[in-house]
Motif scaffolding. Sequence first.
Motif, PDB file in Angstrom:
ATOM      1  N   GLU A 143       0.835  -1.212   0.000  1.00 31.48           N
ATOM      2  CA  GLU A 143       0.000   0.000   0.000  1.00 31.48           C
ATOM      3  C   GLU A 143       0.864   1.254   0.000  1.00 31.48           C
ATOM      4  O   GLU A 143       0.548   2.251  -0.669  1.00 31.48           O
ATOM      5  N   ALA A 144       1.975   1.198   0.743  1.00 32.22           N
ATOM      6  CA  ALA A 144       2.872   2.360   0.796  1.00 32.22           C
ATOM      7  C   ALA A 144       3.525   2.615  -0.553  1.00 32.22           C
ATOM      8  O   ALA A 144       3.732   3.773  -0.944  1.00 32.22           O
ATOM      9  N   VAL A 145       3.837   1.561  -1.292  1.00 26.52           N
ATOM     10  CA  VAL A 145       4.398   1.719  -2.638  1.00 26.52           C
ATOM     11  C   VAL A 145       3.380   2.406  -3.547  1.00 26.52           C
ATOM     12  O   VAL A 145       3.703   3.324  -4.304  1.00 26.52           O
ATOM     13  N   GLU A 146       2.130   1.962  -3.460  1.00 22.95           N
ATOM     14  CA  GLU A 146       1.071   2.564  -4.270  1.00 22.95           C
ATOM     15  C   GLU A 146       0.887   4.043  -3.944  1.00 22.95           C
ATOM     16  O   GLU A 146       0.557   4.848  -4.812  1.00 22.95           O
ATOM     17  N   ASN A 147       1.118   4.384  -2.664  1.00 26.09           N
ATOM     18  CA  ASN A 147       0.963   5.771  -2.227  1.00 26.09           C
ATOM     19  C   ASN A 147       2.204   6.617  -2.513  1.00 26.09           C
ATOM     20  O   ASN A 147       2.215   7.817  -2.221  1.00 26.09           O
ATOM     21  N   GLY A 148       3.251   5.970  -3.034  1.00 23.50           N
ATOM     22  CA  GLY A 148       4.466   6.709  -3.352  1.00 23.50           C
ATOM     23  C   GLY A 148       5.305   7.063  -2.151  1.00 23.50           C
ATOM     24  O   GLY A 148       6.104   8.004  -2.192  1.00 23.50           O
ATOM     25  N   GLU A 149       5.164   6.318  -1.065  1.00 23.94           N
ATOM     26  CA  GLU A 149       5.914   6.629   0.149  1.00 23.94           C
ATOM     27  C   GLU A 149       7.355   6.126   0.102  1.00 23.94           C
ATOM     28  O   GLU A 149       8.200   6.591   0.861  1.00 23.94           O
ATOM     29  N   PHE A 150       7.632   5.146  -0.730  1.00 28.89           N
ATOM     30  CA  PHE A 150       9.009   4.745  -0.974  1.00 28.89           C
ATOM     31  C   PHE A 150       9.082   4.043  -2.320  1.00 28.89           C
ATOM     32  O   PHE A 150       8.074   3.649  -2.890  1.00 28.89           O
ATOM     33  N   ASN A 151      10.286   3.921  -2.860  1.00 27.02           N
ATOM     34  CA  ASN A 151      10.466   3.409  -4.209  1.00 27.02           C
ATOM     35  C   ASN A 151      10.034   1.954  -4.320  1.00 27.02           C
ATOM     36  O   ASN A 151      10.283   1.160  -3.411  1.00 27.02           O
ATOM     37  N   PRO A 152       9.400   1.585  -5.434  1.00 25.47           N
ATOM     38  CA  PRO A 152       8.983   0.205  -5.628  1.00 25.47           C
ATOM     39  C   PRO A 152      10.166  -0.752  -5.485  1.00 25.47           C
ATOM     40  O   PRO A 152      11.265  -0.477  -5.950  1.00 25.47           O
ATOM     41  N   GLN A 153       9.933  -1.857  -4.809  1.00 27.99           N
ATOM     42  CA  GLN A 153      10.971  -2.850  -4.604  1.00 27.99           C
ATOM     43  C   GLN A 153      10.298  -4.186  -4.329  1.00 27.99           C
ATOM     44  O   GLN A 153       9.082  -4.305  -4.434  1.00 27.99           O
ATOM     45  N   ASN A 154      11.065  -5.189  -3.992  1.00 26.95           N
ATOM     46  CA  ASN A 154      10.521  -6.493  -3.630  1.00 26.95           C
ATOM     47  C   ASN A 154       9.947  -6.381  -2.223  1.00 26.95           C
ATOM     48  O   ASN A 154      10.672  -6.508  -1.242  1.00 26.95           O
ATOM     49  N   THR A 155       8.657  -6.123  -2.131  1.00 21.43           N
ATOM     50  CA  THR A 155       8.060  -5.879  -0.813  1.00 21.43           C
ATOM     51  C   THR A 155       8.024  -7.134   0.055  1.00 21.43           C
ATOM     52  O   THR A 155       8.001  -7.031   1.283  1.00 21.43           O
ATOM     53  N   GLU A 156       8.027  -8.302  -0.581  1.00 20.20           N
ATOM     54  CA  GLU A 156       8.046  -9.539   0.213  1.00 20.20           C
ATOM     55  C   GLU A 156       9.363  -9.664   0.973  1.00 20.20           C
ATOM     56  O   GLU A 156       9.371  -9.910   2.182  1.00 20.20           O
ATOM     57  N   LEU A 157      10.489  -9.462   0.271  1.00 18.65           N
ATOM     58  CA  LEU A 157      11.791  -9.542   0.934  1.00 18.65           C
ATOM     59  C   LEU A 157      11.982  -8.406   1.930  1.00 18.65           C
ATOM     60  O   LEU A 157      12.595  -8.589   2.987  1.00 18.65           O
ATOM     61  N   ALA A 158      11.459  -7.227   1.590  1.00 22.03           N
ATOM     62  CA  ALA A 158      11.565  -6.093   2.508  1.00 22.03           C
ATOM     63  C   ALA A 158      10.804  -6.380   3.805  1.00 22.03           C
ATOM     64  O   ALA A 158      11.283  -6.081   4.903  1.00 22.03           O
ATOM     65  N   ALA A 159       9.613  -6.976   3.676  1.00 24.42           N
ATOM     66  CA  ALA A 159       8.811  -7.307   4.857  1.00 24.42           C
ATOM     67  C   ALA A 159       9.489  -8.378   5.698  1.00 24.42           C
ATOM     68  O   ALA A 159       9.517  -8.293   6.929  1.00 24.42           O
TER      69      ALA A 159
END
Length: 205
Positions: A143-159
């Motif tokens: 959701e934060a990526v969609e809102n432009g709060e940080f650059n798109p990345q592999n959100t699974e690995l980030a989490a």
Amino acid sequence: MAYKTPKHVQEKKDAKKHHILDTALKLFALKGFENTSIQDICQAAEVSVGSMYFYFPSKEDIYEEVYSRINNQSLQHLERAVAGAANLEEIIRKVIETIVLSALPDRTEAQFFLANRTMSNLKIKRDDSLQKFARWFKAILDEAVENGEFNPQNTELAAVSFIYGTYQSVRYWNVFQLETSAEEMIDTLYAYHSKGLGLENCTPK
């Protein structure tokens, strides 16, 4: 017509069951699962062995419910902590605060994990829980990526990095009894994860 237990009777049963679980949690945290007997739990909870077995077929079943309750409450605490947060930075901070404060030495739940940390069964359960928490946090990052709060990345690995990194750091803090204060732990983990996610380089829309 099927018999339905009266509400006041069911409430009494539920209260007794919760009392047994509360008592077992304290004993498991103090003595460890292996060193706690059914008799210990019965004596501390002031219930008969027969009454105990009415609710739980075995000590292992008590342990399962104690863990499940801790796990469910942990996720509920995280969800409440981030409710209404203004942005991802605030969410990161609140999640870290919740995890760190839940691991303070005076918390029975924290002592439960320390007292039983060598049990292979508990290690498996913790891995399952961390995966569940990581999936929950991935949804937040998506959701934060969609809102432009940080650059798109592999959100699974980030989490995974955020959840596992935070919990394992806190576990190390507890197991080895570091002299680091809770406030310092929170500040350090926040600074580390904020940088790792690249939040300082992004401006919310």
